[in-house]
Structure formats: C-alpha cells, structure tokens
Design an enzyme around this catalytic site. Sequence first.
Site, PDB file in Angstrom:
ATOM      1  N   SER A  99       0.059  -5.286   1.845  1.00 51.66           N
ATOM      2  CA  SER A  99       1.158  -4.335   1.704  1.00 51.66           C
ATOM      3  C   SER A  99       0.995  -3.713   0.330  1.00 51.66           C
ATOM      4  CB  SER A  99       2.491  -5.063   1.829  1.00 51.66           C
ATOM      5  OG  SER A  99       3.531  -4.117   1.924  1.00 51.66           O
ATOM      6  N   GLU A 100       0.910  -2.377   0.258  1.00 50.49           N
ATOM      7  CA  GLU A 100       0.432  -1.751  -0.977  1.00 50.49           C
ATOM      8  C   GLU A 100       1.433  -1.806  -2.127  1.00 50.49           C
ATOM      9  OE1 GLU A 100       0.709  -0.141   1.940  1.00 50.49           O
ATOM     10  OE2 GLU A 100       1.624   1.830   1.697  1.00 50.49           O
ATOM     11  N   ASN A 101       2.654  -2.298  -1.863  1.00 50.57           N
ATOM     12  CA  ASN A 101       3.554  -2.526  -2.999  1.00 50.57           C
ATOM     13  C   ASN A 101       3.188  -3.791  -3.768  1.00 50.57           C
ATOM     14  OD1 ASN A 101       4.435  -3.813  -0.570  1.00 50.57           O
ATOM     15  ND2 ASN A 101       6.337  -4.345  -1.573  1.00 50.57           N
TER      16      ASN A 101
ATOM     17  N   SER B 113      -3.089  -3.216  -6.725  1.00 48.16           N
ATOM     18  CA  SER B 113      -3.017  -2.995  -5.285  1.00 48.16           C
ATOM     19  C   SER B 113      -3.876  -1.793  -4.881  1.00 48.16           C
ATOM     20  CB  SER B 113      -1.561  -2.758  -4.879  1.00 48.16           C
ATOM     21  OG  SER B 113      -1.452  -2.668  -3.487  1.00 48.16           O
TER      22      SER B 113
END
Lengths: 219, 235
Positions: A45-47, A87
């Site tokens: 999850s790119e957060n 990320s």
Amino acid sequence: MLDKNGIAKRIAKEIKDGYYVNLGIGIPTLVANYIPTGINVVLQSENGLLGMGPFPFEGEEDPDLINAGKQTITTLAGSSIFDSAMSFGMIRAQKIDLTILGAMEVSENGDIANWKIPGKMVKGMGGAMDLVASAKNIIVAMQHVNKAGESKLLPSCTLPLTGVRCIKKIVTELAVLDVLPEGGFKLIERAPGVSVDFISNATSGKLYADDDVPEMLLD
Amino acid sequence: MINKVVVGPEEAIKDIKDGDTLMLGGFGLCGIPENCIAALVKKGVKQLTCISNNAGVDDFGIGLMLQTRQVKKMISSYVGENAEFERQLLSGELEVELIPQGTLATRCLAAGYGMPAVFTPAGVGTEVAEGKEVRNFNGKDYLMEYAFEADFALVKAWKGDTAGNLIFRSTSRNFNPVMAMAGKVTIAEVEELVEAGALDPDQIHTPGVYVHRIFQGKAYEKRIEQRTVISKLAD
C-alpha cells in the site's frame, strides 16, 4: 461477459508465488479476494506498508493503520512500515513485481489515461503516475466500453495522459488483451460466451486475433 | 542535550506569518498535525501555501483552514474528499498544483538530503512534464524536479523526546519523516513527550537535528475516513 468480480478473478491468475503487488482502487482491490491459495504474495500500500492484511474486526480498527484508499486495515506476520519516500523508492526501483490499476482509456501503444476529465473536478493523480512510469509489469482492470458505449481501447487516448507506453496487459469484462510492443491490441482470451466479433466491435484501436482464441478459464 | 521543547502549539507556530509556505504531514486524516492546525486556525494567518498530500475533509484537517480562507495555494497529489475545497477551486479563490505522490515525497526527501533536484520518470509525456527539463538516462526519460522550499514543516509523531528525536506509529508515519527533514523550521507534535534518554537511539525514525520545536499534543481525535471492518457476527 464478466462482472467486476470475474475481472478480478481472472487477473488474480496472473499473480505468481513470491510477487510483491500494488493494487489500485476499484476492481483492482477485489483482486486480493482471489489470490490463489498456496502461494505467498505481499501486497504493497503506497502510503507506506508492505504486507497489507484484511479489514480489522469491528471494534479493532486502528486510525493509525490505513491503506492508500484510506480504509482501515490490518498488518500480517512479516509486514513492514516505511515512509512515503521509501514507498515510492521501491516502486521506482522496480522492487514491486506487479501493479494492477484501473483506467478510463488505454491506447494501442500502451498509453494510459486515468486521472483527469477536462471540465470535471480533478481530484489528482495520487500515486498513479509514479506507478505507471516505473512498474515493470502493469495490468489494467477496466470495462471495455464507457457508460456512453464508446470503446476505452483506442488508437490514441483522448483524455490527459497518466503515462506513456507502459501498459502491457488489459483485462475487461469481455477479454484479456496484450499491448504489442509494435502497437495494437492482441486478443489473448475471450470471456465465456463472448465472440471475437463482439470484442472487435467494442475495440476502437487496432485488434489482432488468431483464428482460434480460447475462452478464459476462471477456476 | 539541546532542549527543543515548547509549551504548546500556540508558541510553536508563533512566528508563522501571512504568505508562508508550510508542509503538513499526514495521508488523508492519518498522522496529521491536529494541534498545529487548530492553532493556525485560531491565529488566523492567511495567504498560506500548503504542501500536503491531501487537503483534509470539510470539517477536519486542512479543511478547517479552508473554511477560514487561510489557504492561498495547495500543493497535493489527491484532493478528492472536500466540498469546500472544490467550491474555492472552481470559484478561483484557491490555487491548486497537483503533482504525483512519489514526486511530492521525493521533493521533500531531496530538501532534507541537501540535494537541489531529483530525476523521476513520473509524469513523463503528460501535462506534469510541461516546462520541465527532461533528461535521458540509459534510454529512459526522466523529469527534473526541484527540492521543495518550505518555511515550516508541521509533523505529527507518536513519541518524541526533549532533544527532538521522533518515532512514528504504523502508517501514520507516511509523509511525516520526509517533511520533518525538509522544513527550514520543523515543528513536531507528539502524543507522548519523554526525557532525552528514554527512547532507544536505535529505534529513532527522525533524528532531533531535523526538529526545531517539539510539544506534547492534546485531545487527538484521529478521525477515520473509511471505517472498513469485518463483522464478528459473520463467523
């Protein structure tokens, strides 16, 4: 013809043991429900999370633990947390094996448009431009035609682009298609009961099909 | 050890003035500097440029500063969840610069690492590339993106010590560490402020050198944007 879950189910078959995978919002999120059993896959999850788990049980949600869709989620054994720069660093450095995302349009040379419709409120590209510019393997999950009945597989995109020459594979409710390196869509599989002619009529870009195009196997 | 502690948000933001550029950590409403935002609303500084991944919701986060018309410009990657934001944007009261999320993070990182610019492929061939220098490395095009310059960075951490060292919790880390590194003046609000020496140096995410002021925040709401759960009754 497939429903959204059918599209997700077909895409899930592209996921291999050992893959790190980034799933976009919409149909791509559903792919997580169909990852084949017996293989180890890590969702990014790119957060800032590797190893995204399912939604928490009621009462156990943690406001500090969300995914890129801002939904409450959980971690798994082996999960890791990092900042936003790292990320996108791992995305840019192609450490993520597969990116699955939605699109408004894909062109026959692999351009994608999925973030902006002129004249409408523009929410932003989020991480989509970073993902499509860097991912080594991108699958687009989308409907074959838009609500007006117009093909979303085009000779060239009409909407503002998200990325250029980056899409390799598209899965729609009608078909699985590859984007050929020299340009054009190659029909790989048909949805159950859907004819090549039907797919051809729904595809505005150049379509190449062999004489015998197999139906998708979903189970 | 140098002591970075200030008594509270009002003192921490006392020299933020009209027209300043601020970075605000957080992703959605997760890990946002709630106390600093409340103090900025109270202080009423205007014409701010805010660099933040999102713009809050109507009644929380940066949305509160939009209600009071304190924001001149937002630099963000995604701004979808806010009706007042949309109204101000369409009426021309608010400027918005949308940039890719990884570019946003990396321009913060560059500032904190003392690099004037970075090269990223995000946005090549799109309207994001307009007016930017393109360089080709090993057959692939990249855009040159400049390090951000921000007068203040406002970040939220889980724990911090009097020397300004910070530890973040879970995905509330997000943009906070890179923004902490990037501000000319960095203000950290923490849920728990401890004496220097109480945190294990090996566990520090942001070294105190990057943090100029630190205080223990109060009454964190930690609102959830999308409460997604599995019902226990399902079993």
